[in-house]
Write a protein that holds these residues in place. Structure first.
Motif, mmCIF file in Angstrom:
data_model
loop_
_atom_site.group_PDB
_atom_site.id
_atom_site.type_symbol
_atom_site.label_atom_id
_atom_site.label_comp_id
_atom_site.label_asym_id
_atom_site.label_seq_id
_atom_site.Cartn_x
_atom_site.Cartn_y
_atom_site.Cartn_z
ATOM 1 N N HIS A 88 38.939 27.706 37.750
ATOM 2 C CA HIS A 88 39.916 27.799 36.732
ATOM 3 C C HIS A 88 40.593 29.231 36.808
ATOM 4 O O HIS A 88 40.045 30.260 36.260
ATOM 5 C CB HIS A 88 38.687 27.613 35.516
ATOM 6 C CG HIS A 88 38.045 26.466 35.601
ATOM 7 N ND1 HIS A 88 38.519 25.055 35.681
ATOM 8 C CD2 HIS A 88 36.624 26.208 35.621
ATOM 9 C CE1 HIS A 88 37.647 24.189 35.564
ATOM 10 N NE2 HIS A 88 36.342 24.997 35.712
ATOM 11 N N ILE A 89 41.673 29.043 36.951
ATOM 12 C CA ILE A 89 42.987 30.213 36.965
ATOM 13 C C ILE A 89 44.102 30.069 36.136
ATOM 14 O O ILE A 89 44.651 30.932 35.967
ATOM 15 C CB ILE A 89 43.040 30.684 38.416
ATOM 16 C CG1 ILE A 89 43.606 29.764 39.334
ATOM 17 C CG2 ILE A 89 41.675 31.486 38.957
ATOM 18 C CD1 ILE A 89 44.077 30.264 40.621
ATOM 19 N N ASN A 90 44.454 28.818 35.985
ATOM 20 C CA ASN A 90 45.641 28.521 35.430
ATOM 21 C C ASN A 90 45.616 27.457 34.061
ATOM 22 O O ASN A 90 46.100 27.790 32.911
ATOM 23 C CB ASN A 90 46.467 27.718 36.395
ATOM 24 C CG ASN A 90 46.923 28.553 37.637
ATOM 25 O OD1 ASN A 90 47.328 29.549 37.208
ATOM 26 N ND2 ASN A 90 47.140 27.881 38.733
ATOM 27 N N SER A 91 45.100 26.368 34.288
ATOM 28 C CA SER A 91 45.185 25.320 33.526
ATOM 29 C C SER A 91 44.800 25.621 31.729
ATOM 30 O O SER A 91 45.295 25.233 30.775
ATOM 31 C CB SER A 91 44.686 23.929 33.563
ATOM 32 O OG SER A 91 43.319 24.278 33.539
ATOM 33 N N GLU A 92 43.722 26.482 31.595
ATOM 34 C CA GLU A 92 43.484 26.848 30.270
ATOM 35 C C GLU A 92 44.206 28.063 29.507
ATOM 36 O O GLU A 92 43.866 28.520 28.777
ATOM 37 C CB GLU A 92 41.970 27.252 30.568
ATOM 38 C CG GLU A 92 41.087 26.089 30.920
ATOM 39 C CD GLU A 92 39.531 26.612 31.274
ATOM 40 O OE1 GLU A 92 38.641 26.015 30.637
ATOM 41 O OE2 GLU A 92 39.297 27.507 32.072
ATOM 42 N N VAL B 132 44.767 20.606 31.748
ATOM 43 C CA VAL B 132 44.607 20.588 30.366
ATOM 44 C C VAL B 132 46.079 19.797 29.993
ATOM 45 O O VAL B 132 46.807 20.391 30.184
ATOM 46 C CB VAL B 132 44.317 22.148 29.792
ATOM 47 C CG1 VAL B 132 44.023 21.751 28.347
ATOM 48 C CG2 VAL B 132 43.003 22.513 30.172
ATOM 49 N N PHE B 133 45.880 18.682 29.321
ATOM 50 C CA PHE B 133 46.964 18.144 28.805
ATOM 51 C C PHE B 133 46.507 17.547 27.458
ATOM 52 O O PHE B 133 45.561 16.967 26.977
ATOM 53 C CB PHE B 133 47.287 16.780 29.792
ATOM 54 C CG PHE B 133 48.298 15.948 29.297
ATOM 55 C CD1 PHE B 133 49.538 16.367 29.500
ATOM 56 C CD2 PHE B 133 48.040 14.816 28.645
ATOM 57 C CE1 PHE B 133 50.670 15.826 28.964
ATOM 58 C CE2 PHE B 133 49.154 14.138 28.189
ATOM 59 C CZ PHE B 133 50.611 14.523 28.369
ATOM 60 N N ALA C 127 50.507 30.711 36.729
ATOM 61 C CA ALA C 127 51.289 30.452 37.910
ATOM 62 C C ALA C 127 51.594 29.077 38.325
ATOM 63 O O ALA C 127 52.609 28.622 39.045
ATOM 64 C CB ALA C 127 50.717 31.173 39.107
ATOM 65 N N SER C 128 50.789 28.082 37.872
ATOM 66 C CA SER C 128 50.776 26.653 38.000
ATOM 67 C C SER C 128 49.997 26.052 36.623
ATOM 68 O O SER C 128 49.297 26.650 36.299
ATOM 69 C CB SER C 128 50.347 26.202 39.355
ATOM 70 O OG SER C 128 50.245 24.766 39.416
ATOM 71 N N ASP C 129 50.581 24.727 36.374
ATOM 72 C CA ASP C 129 49.539 24.068 35.352
ATOM 73 C C ASP C 129 48.483 23.410 36.153
ATOM 74 O O ASP C 129 47.704 22.820 35.199
ATOM 75 C CB ASP C 129 50.537 23.001 34.736
ATOM 76 C CG ASP C 129 51.383 21.968 35.847
ATOM 77 O OD1 ASP C 129 51.286 22.256 37.124
ATOM 78 O OD2 ASP C 129 51.851 21.058 35.293
ATOM 79 N N HIS C 130 48.178 23.304 37.388
ATOM 80 C CA HIS C 130 47.023 22.981 37.823
ATOM 81 C C HIS C 130 45.910 24.060 38.222
ATOM 82 O O HIS C 130 46.508 25.072 38.937
ATOM 83 C CB HIS C 130 47.259 22.095 39.220
ATOM 84 C CG HIS C 130 47.931 20.662 38.769
ATOM 85 N ND1 HIS C 130 47.442 19.632 39.199
ATOM 86 C CD2 HIS C 130 49.213 20.635 38.496
ATOM 87 C CE1 HIS C 130 48.362 18.695 38.738
ATOM 88 N NE2 HIS C 130 49.145 19.038 38.142
ATOM 89 N N ASP C 131 44.648 23.954 38.225
ATOM 90 C CA ASP C 131 43.584 24.657 38.814
ATOM 91 C C ASP C 131 43.484 24.108 40.233
ATOM 92 O O ASP C 131 43.225 22.995 40.578
ATOM 93 C CB ASP C 131 42.294 24.743 38.157
ATOM 94 C CG ASP C 131 42.350 25.546 36.684
ATOM 95 O OD1 ASP C 131 43.154 26.303 36.585
ATOM 96 O OD2 ASP C 131 41.736 24.928 35.795
ATOM 97 N N PRO C 132 43.196 25.232 41.151
ATOM 98 C CA PRO C 132 42.856 24.733 42.643
ATOM 99 C C PRO C 132 41.436 24.300 42.638
ATOM 100 O O PRO C 132 40.562 24.710 41.763
ATOM 101 C CB PRO C 132 43.155 25.880 43.293
ATOM 102 C CG PRO C 132 43.175 27.173 42.360
ATOM 103 C CD PRO C 132 43.413 26.491 41.279
ATOM 104 N N THR C 133 41.343 23.554 43.914
ATOM 105 C CA THR C 133 39.740 23.259 43.999
ATOM 106 C C THR C 133 39.470 23.747 45.525
ATOM 107 O O THR C 133 40.350 23.751 46.428
ATOM 108 C CB THR C 133 39.726 21.668 43.947
ATOM 109 O OG1 THR C 133 39.833 21.315 42.788
ATOM 110 C CG2 THR C 133 38.243 21.160 44.463
#
Length: 612
Positions: free
Chosen positions: A591-595, A565-566, A600-606
């Motif tokens: 979806h665990i981070n960006s929203e 999310v930017f 813990a990071s600014d990216h969600d993992p895939t």
């Protein structure tokens, strides 16, 4: 040309000029002289003031808000008697530097000052300018407090669907274009620059940042995601109803709301419209809506089924031994619980053992050991790691950090054929081992000597075996978007210069996969990581060219294709593309981070699951 201003000047008081103050009379396009100008004459009907560089005197207005902190202090002034041209703003910012202005909201004043155009972040950054008064002096026009002008309501109906017009000339500059606030969203916001505006019951589309900012939308039906965000699904889907919100309220009494995507600011959020180099048009709130927590939950992926291999990619955002222990714990718990302990993980932004200290260290053994220990403590497998140390300060990222891509893998589930020869500068080669592809080095870097990888992470190719079948995984972290013109800037359409380098990088990864497929047309190849680009970008087109790779993410519902999310836009930067021989793939962006404001990071993992 508009004048350039560096925000270092202090408040100029009347005594500086005294009775000898000389006023240079300027004439606007409409014949209005600078010494009897009103705010709408200063603002004009384009993005740059027709009085830029001139001095105006005794301009009337009501103070609507004060910024009494930081290095860019000042106040906003608005004319309560607007003209009949919707393209001309009735508000303006008065810059006083590090001097706290001695005014309050509701003060009626007459002000004299120099008209300037200030470019947040510098003119070369490509953003738009803020018309403001500097070197200002003022006097009271009334002893009574005045009612503040009514805030202009930003709604789904009032914000145009179209984002911005194309600019003029080779550089696509929009500054000289007459504003069309009924046609373009950015023109509307520019026509409100410095004026009071507001949103009501606004959904949050970008979580609260560490700088106490968040993003809302005036139109919840504009490309919505299932979890309450706004999807950036193509270059022409900029989502003009987005607006950044920061606060002018005293933080001690009015702490900034900690919001996630999908929450809402109920009631009215209003304040003057400003422009910021980090995201563009911004509501500087003097009234903040009440946070409604809509209980957004972090997702969990399914465990792999019988015979399924799970492969993940996760940008761990500058992870080093210097990172807080809580970050290691959260990353580990996510890998174990939310990602169901993937068999193989492509990690991005693994820093060296001294973290951001620029001391020549390039090894990352301590970083990875600390992570794998935390994973095991969290109940996960005893992962092994593989990576190649970069040359010092050659791969970009935080200076001294030496970020790189790395593999985690579960040796109880997959095998890794270690071979000598992998180093920072030696290209990996694909050989033919009796009809099977064989990497000359495992792991090995793809074309590290090519200019496309200058100051960028080099891809790491790994050869694994799962259930007796070869699986090739390439961990990627393409070059950043640094240097591109901003979406909300004055160059339209924006110049995305960085795309060229990522496109060349994608071609090299595509060529590597071709080499593998030339030996085994049914080879299982997965290229995963932070590609720093969108599914519709030229670099992803280059990655997929010739059918070498496809994007299984395309099978997800369109509204679910995001993991970053930017500026209030939910978008894709991380990908896992697969070769034709990979077969059917189950694709999940977790979806665990960006929203979330707590990340813990600014990216969600895939995570992808497949049966090789």
């Amino acid at each position: 040309m508009s004048s350039r201003l560096t925000r270092t000047s202090a408040l100029t008081v009347a005594a500086v000029c005294g009775s000898a103050l000389l006023i240079t009379t300027a004439v606007t396009a409409s014949g209005q002289t600078a010494d009897d100008a009103r705010i709408h004459d200063i603002q004009g009907n384009t993005r740059v003031s027709p009085l830029d560089g001139k001095r105006v005197t005794d301009v009337p207005g009501v103070v609507t808000a004060v910024r009494g902190f930081g290095k860019a202090q000042g106040f906003w002034l608005q004319d309560p008697k607007p003209d009949d041209d919707p393209a001309t703003s009735e508000g303006i910012f008065v810059f006083t530097g590090e001097e706290t202005p001695d005014v309050e909201a509701g003060d009626s004043i007459q002000i004299s000052g120099d008209v300037t155009e200030y470019y947040p972040g510098g003119e070369e950054a490509g953003g738009q300018s803020v018309t403001q008064l500097t070197g200002a002096e003022w006097k009271a026009a009334s002893k009574k407090k005045q009612a503040l002008p009514k805030a202009t309501a930003l709604t789904a109906d009032s914000v145009p669907d179209a984002y911005v017009p194309d600019g003029k000339g080779e550089d696509g500059d929009i500054e000289s274009l007459k504003l069309q606030p009924d046609k373009y969203a950015l023109d509307l916001y520019e026509s409100l620059e410095g004026m009071r505006a507001g949103v009501k019951d606004a959904p949050v589309t970008g979580p609260t940042t560490e700088y106490d900012e968040l993003w809302v939308t005036a139109d919840p039906d504009e490309h919505p995601t299932p979890r309450g965000g706004t999807l950036y699904g193509d270059y022409d889907q900029q989502n003009g109803a987005r607006m950044k919100v920061s606060s002018l309220l005293p933080q001690k009494e009015n702490p900034f709301p900690k919001a996630n995507v999908g929450d809402a600011l109920t009631g009215t959020t209003s304040g003057p419209v400003d422009y910021d180099n980090f995201g563009g048009y911004t509501l500087r709130a003097t009234t903040m809506g009440k946070l409604k927590d809509n209980k957004l939950e972090r997702e969990q992926t399914a465990k792999p089924g019988k015979g399924e291999l799970s492969v993940a990619t996760y940008n761990v955002e500058n992870l080093s031994p210097a990172s807080e222990a809580a970050k290691f714990d959260r990353l580990s718990e996510a890998l174990v619980d939310n990602l169901a302990s993937p068999d193989i993980v492509a990690l991005e932004e693994v820093q060296d053992d001294s973290g951001p200290d620029d001391d020549g260290t390039v090894s990352a053994g301590k970083t990875l050991d600390k992570l794998t220990a935390a994973i095991e403590k969290a109940g996960g497998p005893s992962y092994e790691t593989r990576e190649i140390d970069p040359e010092n300060n050659a791969d970009g990222g935080q200076p001294g950090g030496n970020i790189r891509v790395a593999f985690l893998f579960n040796p109880d589930r997959v095998k890794f054929a270690d071979r000598k020869g992998g180093d920072a500068t030696t290209p990996v080669k694909v050989g033919d081992d009796d009809g099977k592809p064989k990497l000359s080095a495992n792991p090995g870097r793809i074309s590290p000597d090519e200019s496309a990888w200058k100051e960028t992470r080099k891809p790491l190719a790994g050869e694994f075996t799962f259930g007796g079948r070869q699986v090739f995984v390439v961990a990627n972290h393409f070059s950043s978007k640094g240097g591109d013109k901003p979406m909300e800037g004055r160059t339209q359409p924006p110049v995305r210069e960085s795309e060229k380098q990522r496109t060349e990088q994608a071609k090299l990864v595509n060529s590597f996969a071709k080499e593998v497929e030339s030996v085994d047309k049914d080879a299982t190849i997965i290229a995963a990581g932070d590609f720093n680009d969108f599914p519709f970008s030229p670099s992803l087109d280059a990655m997929r060219k010739g059918g070498v790779f496809s994007s299984p993410m395309d099978k997800l519902p369109a509204g679910e294709r995001y993991g970053y999310v930017f500026n209030g836009n939910s978008q894709v930067l991380d990908h896992a593309v697969t070769s034709p021989g990979t077969g059917a793939v189950k694709y999940d962006i977790v979806h665990i981070n960006s929203e979330f404001y707590d990340q813990a990071s600014d990216h969600d993992p895939t995570v992808i699951r497949l049966k090789p």
